[in-house]
Design a protein around this motif. Structure first.
Motif, PDB file in Angstrom:
ATOM      1  N   GLU A 262       0.842  -1.195   0.000  1.00  0.00           N
ATOM      2  CA  GLU A 262       0.000   0.000   0.000  1.00  0.00           C
ATOM      3  C   GLU A 262       0.877   1.245   0.000  1.00  0.00           C
ATOM      4  O   GLU A 262       1.792   1.375   0.805  1.00  0.00           O
ATOM      5  CB  GLU A 262      -0.916   0.013   1.235  1.00  0.00           C
TER       6      GLU A 262
ATOM      7  N   HIS B  28      -5.732  -5.138   1.328  1.00  0.00           N
ATOM      8  CA  HIS B  28      -6.542  -4.494   2.357  1.00  0.00           C
ATOM      9  C   HIS B  28      -7.320  -5.508   3.202  1.00  0.00           C
ATOM     10  O   HIS B  28      -8.224  -5.128   3.943  1.00  0.00           O
ATOM     11  CB  HIS B  28      -7.496  -3.499   1.711  1.00  0.00           C
TER      12      HIS B  28
ATOM     13  N   ARG C 127      -7.582   4.278   0.116  1.00  0.00           N
ATOM     14  CA  ARG C 127      -7.723   3.382   1.259  1.00  0.00           C
ATOM     15  C   ARG C 127      -8.999   2.565   1.119  1.00  0.00           C
ATOM     16  O   ARG C 127      -9.982   3.009   0.526  1.00  0.00           O
ATOM     17  CB  ARG C 127      -7.753   4.191   2.556  1.00  0.00           C
ATOM     18  N   ALA C 128      -8.980   1.373   1.746  1.00  0.00           N
ATOM     19  CA  ALA C 128     -10.138   0.487   1.627  1.00  0.00           C
ATOM     20  C   ALA C 128     -11.390   1.138   2.198  1.00  0.00           C
ATOM     21  O   ALA C 128     -12.493   0.897   1.720  1.00  0.00           O
ATOM     22  CB  ALA C 128      -9.855  -0.838   2.340  1.00  0.00           C
TER      23      ALA C 128
ATOM     24  N   THR D 157      -9.972   2.084  -6.892  1.00  0.00           N
ATOM     25  CA  THR D 157      -8.823   1.243  -6.532  1.00  0.00           C
ATOM     26  C   THR D 157      -7.682   1.344  -7.540  1.00  0.00           C
ATOM     27  O   THR D 157      -6.668   0.666  -7.394  1.00  0.00           O
ATOM     28  CB  THR D 157      -9.258  -0.232  -6.430  1.00  0.00           C
TER      29      THR D 157
END
Length: 225
Positions: free
Chosen positions: A154, A221, A160-161, A206
């Motif tokens: 990441e 994630h 971010r998820a 994503t």
């Protein structure tokens, strides 16, 4: 969310390995499993394609990875082009980085080691037949190492998820299990058009370009196991 396996009463199989003794060993293991009949077998890629043409009932093809002439991944690509409904399970002694990456790129639904137990092999077959993915634990570990070695940890600029909505996270999990848009719509009680809209949004959020990219994102994630 937890998605139950679809009930399948019969899963006709194609076994492909360049060593006949391996095929016979697998057949012996499966003969007590009434829902897993071996209806076709082959010892080479071309023979497998010829045999598959005569057996439209085949739902899962269990392929050796390393075969002379046409490799397991080359055969998988050919099968998916001709019979996209057939699910591909790779069976191999090896789970090195290059092999795992090649199998993922070929779009195979599962990867099981030849050292696996009968219970894991039968579970893998039933999982992929039900539309899920299945990877042996050692293969999964290699997949994670591949992500790290290829610099796919990441990064600060990566979304971010938690920027995904709860619905998008649900859909991402189902996409990673190779559910079709119609199957996702049926599972979540929404329209296919809504699924397609969510799918486009997930790809954008994503920074992914394919299902493989989405699976990698979901694994990073911890959205899937």
């Amino acid at each position: 969310m937890s998605v139950p396996l679809l009930p399948l009463t019969r899963i006709p199989l194609l076994l492909v390995d360049d060593h006949p003794v391996v095929i016979e060993g697998i057949k012996s293991l499966l003969k007590s499993e009434a829902d897993l009949p071996v209806v076709a077998q082959a010892c080479s890629g071309q023979e497998a394609l010829d045999v598959l043409a005569m057996h439209p009932e085949v739902l899962v093809a269990v392929l050796d990875l390393n075969m002379p002439g046409m490799s397991g991944t080359e055969l998988a690509i050919a099968i998916r082009a001709q019979r996209p409904q057939v699910r591909i399970l790779i069976l191999s002694m090896f789970h090195d980085h290059a092999s795992v990456a090649e199998v993922l790129e070929a779009g195979c639904a599962g990867y099981v080691l030849k050292t696996s137990t009968k219970s894991e092999l039968t579970l893998a077959i039933r999982e992929v037949a039900a539309g899920h993915n299945y990877f042996s634990g050692e293969v999964g570990a290699t997949m994670l190492q591949n992500l790290q070695l290829s610099g796919l940890r990441e990064r600060p600029q990566e979304p971010r998820a938690n920027e995904l909505t709860n619905r998008e996270r649900e859909i991402l999990q189902l996409i990673a299990r190779e559910y079709s848009n119609s199957h996702i719509a049926e599972t979540l009680f929404i329209s296919e058009r809504t699924v397609e809209t969510h799918r486009k949004n997930i790809l954008t959020k994503t920074n992914s370009k394919s299902v493989v990219g989405l699976i990698q994102y979901a694994m990073r994630h911890k959205l899937i196991g």
